[in-house]
Design an enzyme around this catalytic site. Structure first.
Site, short mmCIF file in Angstrom:
data_model
loop_
_atom_site.label_atom_id
_atom_site.label_comp_id
_atom_site.label_asym_id
_atom_site.label_seq_id
_atom_site.Cartn_x
_atom_site.Cartn_y
_atom_site.Cartn_z
N ASP A 2 0.83 -1.21 0.00
CA ASP A 2 0.00 0.00 0.00
C ASP A 2 0.87 1.27 0.00
O ASP A 2 2.00 1.26 0.49
CB ASP A 2 -0.90 -0.03 1.25
CG ASP A 2 -2.08 0.92 1.13
OD1 ASP A 2 -2.35 1.43 0.01
OD2 ASP A 2 -2.75 1.16 2.15
N GLY A 3 0.30 2.34 -0.56
CA GLY A 3 0.97 3.65 -0.49
C GLY A 3 1.50 4.17 -1.81
O GLY A 3 2.18 5.20 -1.85
N ASN A 4 1.16 3.51 -2.91
CA ASN A 4 1.64 3.96 -4.22
C ASN A 4 1.13 5.36 -4.56
O ASN A 4 1.86 6.21 -5.08
CB ASN A 4 1.16 3.01 -5.33
CG ASN A 4 1.76 1.63 -5.21
OD1 ASN A 4 2.67 1.42 -4.42
ND2 ASN A 4 1.24 0.70 -5.99
N TRP A 17 2.82 8.04 -2.51
CA TRP A 17 4.21 8.20 -2.97
C TRP A 17 4.23 9.15 -4.18
O TRP A 17 5.07 10.05 -4.25
CB TRP A 17 4.77 6.82 -3.37
CG TRP A 17 6.20 6.83 -3.82
CD1 TRP A 17 7.30 6.61 -3.05
CD2 TRP A 17 6.67 7.05 -5.16
NE1 TRP A 17 8.44 6.70 -3.83
CE2 TRP A 17 8.09 6.97 -5.12
CE3 TRP A 17 6.06 7.32 -6.39
CZ2 TRP A 17 8.89 7.13 -6.25
CZ3 TRP A 17 6.85 7.49 -7.51
CH2 TRP A 17 8.25 7.39 -7.44
N HIS A 63 2.12 3.53 -9.01
CA HIS A 63 1.90 2.10 -9.29
C HIS A 63 3.07 1.53 -10.11
O HIS A 63 3.50 0.40 -9.88
CB HIS A 63 0.58 1.88 -10.02
CG HIS A 63 -0.62 2.27 -9.21
ND1 HIS A 63 -0.78 1.88 -7.91
CD2 HIS A 63 -1.71 3.03 -9.51
CE1 HIS A 63 -1.92 2.37 -7.43
NE2 HIS A 63 -2.50 3.09 -8.38
N SER A 91 -7.78 -5.24 -4.91
CA SER A 91 -8.86 -5.79 -4.08
C SER A 91 -10.20 -5.70 -4.81
O SER A 91 -10.34 -4.95 -5.79
CB SER A 91 -8.94 -5.03 -2.76
OG SER A 91 -9.60 -3.79 -2.95
N ARG A 137 -12.18 2.88 -7.91
CA ARG A 137 -11.24 3.94 -8.31
C ARG A 137 -11.54 4.47 -9.72
O ARG A 137 -12.23 3.80 -10.49
CB ARG A 137 -9.81 3.39 -8.24
CG ARG A 137 -9.46 3.01 -6.82
CD ARG A 137 -8.03 2.58 -6.71
NE ARG A 137 -7.74 2.27 -5.31
CZ ARG A 137 -6.54 2.29 -4.77
NH1 ARG A 137 -5.49 2.58 -5.50
NH2 ARG A 137 -6.38 2.02 -3.49
N LEU A 154 10.01 -20.77 -4.77
CA LEU A 154 9.01 -19.89 -4.17
C LEU A 154 7.70 -19.88 -4.95
O LEU A 154 7.70 -19.77 -6.18
CB LEU A 154 9.58 -18.46 -4.14
CG LEU A 154 8.65 -17.38 -3.61
CD1 LEU A 154 8.71 -17.32 -2.09
CD2 LEU A 154 8.98 -16.02 -4.19
N ARG A 172 -4.87 -1.72 9.08
CA ARG A 172 -6.12 -2.47 8.84
C ARG A 172 -5.86 -3.55 7.80
O ARG A 172 -4.83 -3.54 7.12
CB ARG A 172 -7.24 -1.52 8.39
CG ARG A 172 -6.90 -0.68 7.17
CD ARG A 172 -8.13 0.12 6.67
NE ARG A 172 -7.74 1.08 5.65
CZ ARG A 172 -7.55 2.38 5.87
NH1 ARG A 172 -7.71 2.89 7.08
NH2 ARG A 172 -7.19 3.19 4.88
C1 IPE Z 1 -5.54 -2.56 -0.02
O1 IPE Z 1 -5.20 -1.23 -0.17
C2 IPE Z 1 -5.52 -3.26 -1.34
C3 IPE Z 1 -4.22 -3.41 -1.97
C4 IPE Z 1 -3.06 -3.04 -1.48
C5 IPE Z 1 -4.25 -4.04 -3.24
P1 IPE Z 1 -6.28 -0.07 -0.30
O2 IPE Z 1 -5.51 1.17 -0.50
O3 IPE Z 1 -7.27 -0.43 -1.32
O4 IPE Z 1 -6.98 -0.11 1.11
P2 IPE Z 1 -7.85 0.99 1.89
O5 IPE Z 1 -8.87 1.49 0.95
O6 IPE Z 1 -6.89 2.07 2.30
O7 IPE Z 1 -8.39 0.26 3.06
C1 IPE Z 2 -1.63 0.33 -3.29
O1 IPE Z 2 -1.42 1.69 -3.30
C2 IPE Z 2 -1.95 -0.24 -4.64
C3 IPE Z 2 -3.36 -0.64 -4.80
C4 IPE Z 2 -4.27 -0.58 -3.89
C5 IPE Z 2 -3.71 -1.16 -6.09
P1 IPE Z 2 -2.62 2.73 -3.27
O2 IPE Z 2 -3.01 3.04 -4.67
O3 IPE Z 2 -3.71 2.27 -2.40
O4 IPE Z 2 -1.89 3.98 -2.64
P2 IPE Z 2 -2.48 4.98 -1.57
O5 IPE Z 2 -2.96 4.16 -0.41
O6 IPE Z 2 -3.59 5.73 -2.24
O7 IPE Z 2 -1.33 5.85 -1.20
MG MG Z 3 -4.09 2.47 -0.42
#
Ligand code: IPE
Ligand code: IPE
Ligand code: MG
Length: 255
Positions: free
Chosen positions: A35-37, A40, A52, A80, A86, A146, A209
């Site tokens: 998470d966090g792309n 970033w 991403h 997910s 999105r 793996l 979470r």
């Molecule tokens: C969880 O991240 C799903 C993936 C990393 C693929 P999200 O960014 O979708 O989760 P929420 O919305 O913050 O809970």
């Molecule tokens: C995780 O990064 C990748 C996916 C959920 C597909 P996010 O796109 O959720 O990045 P944030 O949470 O918005 O920073």
């Molecule tokens: Mg996210």
């Protein structure tokens, strides 16, 4: 201190430890919520898809490291069942990522003896995404290293609901006796079937979470959360997570 150092040296000499990780207690199944792309990218004034793209380039390093440590299964949460909410351009980009990743990395995965696997609902995934993953599954099916398990269009509640539906159907047709439904049987109807439960869950980006990830399978998993955003995640962070895991005592309800 000296004692710790000499212990470390002794283990290193016996080849039981690398980079602070005790090779005799490596988590066999590691699951990561990458998470966090988006954040970033935002921090750099870039579009979310740039995050991403950067995040995709981290995967390979972690796969390699996991494989070299003897991790047996690496499950990566890539998309997910809720991520369809999105904007279309972001979803389209994310759906192209598996082919982009595999078109470059598949030869290396084959060479490194990695076996690709998919967990998620295939029905609503575009054909080009499925084809890329299916091709990788086919080409790596005999590999014995793996297991790289991609969670793509995966949602734990959907998974559990469809397991319940299938079990109900099998009870109706007499294939399953309702009295014999137990923990193990339910596990066989989940998308992780032949896989052991994760030993270690890592989530990046500071969110504490599960976001509908492996709710059943994580019952006794050790959790490790970090504020590091996924595109900034390195092998060093991965090793740190494993080191912390190795300091935990897993009791499973015992003493
Ligand atoms: C969880 O991240 C799903 C993936 C990393 C693929 P999200 O960014 O979708 O989760 P929420 O919305 O913050 O809970
Ligand atoms: C995780 O990064 C990748 C996916 C959920 C597909 P996010 O796109 O959720 O990045 P944030 O949470 O918005 O920073
Ligand atoms: Mg996210």
């Amino acid at each position: 201190m000296l004692d710790k150092l000499s212990k470390w040296k002794a283990k290193a000499e016996q080849g039981k430890e690398i980079e602070g990780v005790n090779l005799e207690n490596v988590p066999k199944h590691v699951a990561i919520i990458m998470d966090g792309n988006g954040r970033w990218a935002k921090k750099r004034g870039l579009p979310r898809i740039a995050g991403h793209r950067e995040g995709m380039s981290v995967i390979n390093k972690i796969v390699k490291k996991a494989n070299s440590l003897g991790v047996e299964v690496l499950t990566l949460y890539a998309f997910s069942t809720e991520n369809w909410k999105r904007p279309k351009n972001e979803v389209d980009f994310l759906m192209r990522l598996p082919e982009r990743y595999l078109s470059v990395e598949l030869p290396k995965l084959i060479e490194e003896n990695v076996k690709v696997r998919l967990m998620g609902c295939k029905d609503s995934l575009p054909a080009h995404t499925i084809n890329a993953v299916d091709n990788a599954i086919e080409k790596t099916k005999s590999n014995t290293g793996l297991v790289l398990n991609f969670a793509l269009n995966y949602g734990s509640r959907d998974e559990i609901v469809s397991a319940i539906q299938q079990i109900a159907e099998d009870v109706n047709t007499g294939k399953v006796n309702s009295q014999s439904i137990n923990d193990e049987l339910v596990g066989q109807y989940l998308m992780t079937q032949e896989l052991r439960d994760p030993d270690l869950l890592i989530r990046t980006s500071g969110e504490i979470r599960l976001s509908n990830f492996m709710l059943w399978q994580l019952a006794y998993t050790e959790f490790w959360f970090t504020d590091v955003l996924w595109p900034d995640f390195t092998e060093q962070h991965f090793l740190e997570a494993i080191e912390v895991y190795q300091q935990r005592t897993r009791r499973y309800g015992g003493i």
